[in-house]
Design an enzyme around this catalytic site. Structure first.
Site, short mmCIF file in Angstrom:
data_model
loop_
_atom_site.label_atom_id
_atom_site.label_comp_id
_atom_site.label_asym_id
_atom_site.label_seq_id
_atom_site.Cartn_x
_atom_site.Cartn_y
_atom_site.Cartn_z
N SER A 193 -1.63 -9.56 0.04
CA SER A 193 -2.40 -8.57 0.61
C SER A 193 -3.17 -6.99 0.07
O SER A 193 -2.08 -7.19 -1.49
CB SER A 193 -2.36 -8.53 2.11
N TYR A 247 -6.82 -10.31 1.82
CA TYR A 247 -6.76 -9.22 2.99
C TYR A 247 -6.56 -7.99 3.53
O TYR A 247 -5.14 -7.53 2.90
CB TYR A 247 -5.96 -9.97 4.78
#
Length: 141
Positions: A25, A58
């Protein structure tokens, strides 16, 4: 018909750390996420200005005011501490929505502090940055 349009970006942020042995991430200061209208868990494209690498991942909300831009997991092979990056989001919109939408552009300094907010994706405010040749500003459209 929906179009995929530029929604927001955090421009010329500095990677504060890159940790290969972490769940993948990107960790982003919550102040920056909010200014760019990016939610925790939202898909972002990251472009590394330093080396040209591009990836999608993300977001994870980082400590507010910390300036953190942390590259986590396998992406740490591509992006490193002190690299300059652009975090970009896109959204699906109808043609009518796209024509009316004003994107969020967050310009930051070398410590990832917000120095200017705008909506023109071609505006260059950092020293040495110029508008792309022939690029119209939003007001001209």
């Amino acid at each position: 018909m929906n179009r995929t349009m530029f929604k927001s970006k955090i421009h010329r942020a500095t990677v504060t750390h890159a940790d290969l042995h972490y769940v993948g991430s990107v960790t982003v200061d919550l102040d920056l996420l909010e200014a760019a209208d990016i939610l925790p868990g939202e898909l972002v494209s990251i472009v590394d200005i330093t080396n040209g690498a591009r990836l999608e991942t993300y977001t994870i909300a980082g400590e507010r005011g910390s300036g953190v831009i942390g590259i986590n997991g396998a992406a740490a092979h591509l992006m490193h501490e002190n690299d300059l990056v652009i975090l970009i989001t896109y959204a699906q919109m109808t043609t009518e929505e796209a024509k009316a939408y004003e994107p969020k552009v967050v310009h930051v300094d070398q410590d990832n502090r917000i120095i200017q907010l705008g909506n023109d994706p071609a505006e260059g405010i950092a020293p040495g940055m110029t508008r792309p040749p022939f690029a119209l500003n939003n007001a001209a459209l």
